[in-house]
Design a protein around this motif. Structure first.
Motif, PDB file in Angstrom:
ATOM      1  N   ASP A  74      -4.261   4.314  -7.828  1.00 18.03           N
ATOM      2  CA  ASP A  74      -5.395   3.410  -7.613  1.00 18.03           C
ATOM      3  C   ASP A  74      -6.431   3.945  -6.636  1.00 18.03           C
ATOM      4  OD1 ASP A  74      -4.228   1.527  -9.329  1.00 18.03           O
ATOM      5  OD2 ASP A  74      -3.052   0.667  -7.685  1.00 18.03           O
ATOM      6  N   VAL A  75      -6.147   5.073  -6.019  1.00 19.01           N
ATOM      7  CA  VAL A  75      -7.064   5.627  -5.015  1.00 19.01           C
ATOM      8  C   VAL A  75      -7.460   7.061  -5.370  1.00 19.01           C
ATOM      9  CG1 VAL A  75      -6.171   4.179  -3.149  1.00 19.01           C
ATOM     10  CG2 VAL A  75      -5.138   6.426  -3.562  1.00 19.01           C
TER      11      VAL A  75
ATOM     12  N   THR B 261       1.699   5.343  -1.576  1.00 17.65           N
ATOM     13  CA  THR B 261       1.216   6.547  -2.252  1.00 17.65           C
ATOM     14  C   THR B 261       2.035   6.830  -3.505  1.00 17.65           C
ATOM     15  OG1 THR B 261       2.661   7.957  -0.921  1.00 17.65           O
ATOM     16  CG2 THR B 261       0.418   7.635  -0.108  1.00 17.65           C
TER      17      THR B 261
ATOM     18  N   THR C  56      -5.292   9.704  -1.090  1.00 20.10           N
ATOM     19  CA  THR C  56      -4.078   9.042  -0.607  1.00 20.10           C
ATOM     20  C   THR C  56      -3.981   9.158   0.907  1.00 20.10           C
ATOM     21  OG1 THR C  56      -2.780  11.070  -0.981  1.00 20.10           O
ATOM     22  CG2 THR C  56      -2.846   9.460  -2.775  1.00 20.10           C
ATOM     23  N   LYS C  57      -3.026   8.446   1.483  1.00 20.95           N
ATOM     24  CA  LYS C  57      -2.781   8.533   2.924  1.00 20.95           C
ATOM     25  C   LYS C  57      -2.607  10.012   3.315  1.00 20.95           C
ATOM     26  CE  LYS C  57      -0.096   4.263   2.496  1.00 20.95           C
ATOM     27  NZ  LYS C  57       1.238   3.675   2.581  1.00 20.95           N
TER      28      LYS C  57
ATOM     29  N   VAL D 298      -1.434  -1.821  -4.219  1.00 22.32           N
ATOM     30  CA  VAL D 298      -2.198  -0.592  -4.445  1.00 22.32           C
ATOM     31  C   VAL D 298      -1.205   0.564  -4.534  1.00 22.32           C
ATOM     32  CG1 VAL D 298      -3.940   0.985  -3.526  1.00 22.32           C
ATOM     33  CG2 VAL D 298      -4.218  -1.487  -3.207  1.00 22.32           C
TER      34      VAL D 298
ATOM     35  N   ALA E 298       0.864  -1.181   0.000  1.00 22.72           N
ATOM     36  CA  ALA E 298       0.000   0.000   0.000  1.00 22.72           C
ATOM     37  C   ALA E 298       0.899   1.228   0.000  1.00 22.72           C
ATOM     38  CB  ALA E 298      -0.921   0.007   1.225  1.00 22.72           C
TER      39      ALA E 298
ATOM     40  N   CYS F 156      -6.654   3.058   0.577  1.00 24.30           N
ATOM     41  CA  CYS F 156      -5.809   1.977   0.048  1.00 24.30           C
ATOM     42  C   CYS F 156      -5.966   0.704   0.867  1.00 24.30           C
ATOM     43  CB  CYS F 156      -4.344   2.409  -0.002  1.00 24.30           C
ATOM     44  SG  CYS F 156      -3.637   2.913   1.582  1.00 24.30           S
ATOM     45  N   HIS F 157      -6.108   0.842   2.175  1.00 25.90           N
ATOM     46  CA  HIS F 157      -6.252  -0.328   3.045  1.00 25.90           C
ATOM     47  C   HIS F 157      -7.622  -0.986   2.874  1.00 25.90           C
ATOM     48  CE1 HIS F 157      -2.511   1.009   4.585  1.00 25.90           C
ATOM     49  NE2 HIS F 157      -3.012   2.009   5.279  1.00 25.90           N
TER      50      HIS F 157
END
Length: 195
Positions: A145-146, A118, A149-150, A141, A116, A155-156
């Motif tokens: 893909d998101v 970024t 982001t964090k 990921v 996972a 992602c999780h």
């Protein structure tokens, strides 16, 4: 109060890349400094440090706001393209974190393992390939893909859905503040990586 008998077994091991599986802070810093310079912008090592763990779009947005200049899609596209090229030139500055890589290798044959990050896929895959890590992941990921982001845990959630596991059945290995906040928001067990 929790008892061991009430805890669900860990079924999924989720690893961050930058600062967790590899020590690439210096390579990233130098690549971003060169990429920003190519746009006619300046970013110092100290400034980059304050953005550590953010996706490239969030980093650019924070930096252009700080400088008081317009943040455009064209600027973001150019930054992404240039950073990828500059990063590829600096692979020699990246070091493998033998401890977490060893753990990943030992877990991969027996459990769900996921990446996972970024990082953009082109940058992340360059590192994974350079250190022969790709084969140890069942699922990955990347930043593209998101939507968020964090520190957002999107992602999780994608990983948990893929493996059909609950947050309590996951442990996340992270180093950055944004990554740790994402892991906490997700509700998984957390292992903080320190250099």
């Amino acid at each position: 109060m929790y008892s061991i008998s009430n805890m669900k077994p860990i079924r999924c091991y989720i690893f961050d890349l930058d600062g967790t599986l590899v020590h690439n802070e210096h390579a990233n810093t130098e690549a971003y400094k060169a990429a920003f310079a190519a746009l006619g912008l300046t970013i110092t090592t100290e400034e980059y440090g304050t953005y550590f763990g953010l996706g490239v779009a969030d980093m650019l947005a924070a930096h252009t706001k700080k400088l008081g200049i317009a943040n455009t899609p064209e600027l973001l596209k150019k930054l992404k393209e240039t950073k990828a090229k500059e990063y590829a030139k600096r692979m020699h500055l990246i070091e493998k974190n033998n401890t977490t890589v060893g753990l990943l290798r030992s877990l991969a044959p027996h459990y769900h393992t996921a990446l996972a990050t970024t990082a953009r896929e082109v940058n992340a895959r360059a590192v994974l390939d350079a250190f022969d890590l790709t084969e140890y992941f069942n699922f990955m990921v990347f930043g593209e893909d998101v939507k968020k982001t964090k520190p957002d845990p999107e992602c999780h959630h994608i990983i948990a859905k893929h493996f059909n596991v609950e947050p309590s059945e996951c442990i996340i290995f992270e180093d950055s503040n944004s990554g740790l906040r994402a892991a906490e928001a997700f509700g998984a067990h957390i292992c903080k990586i320190v250099k």
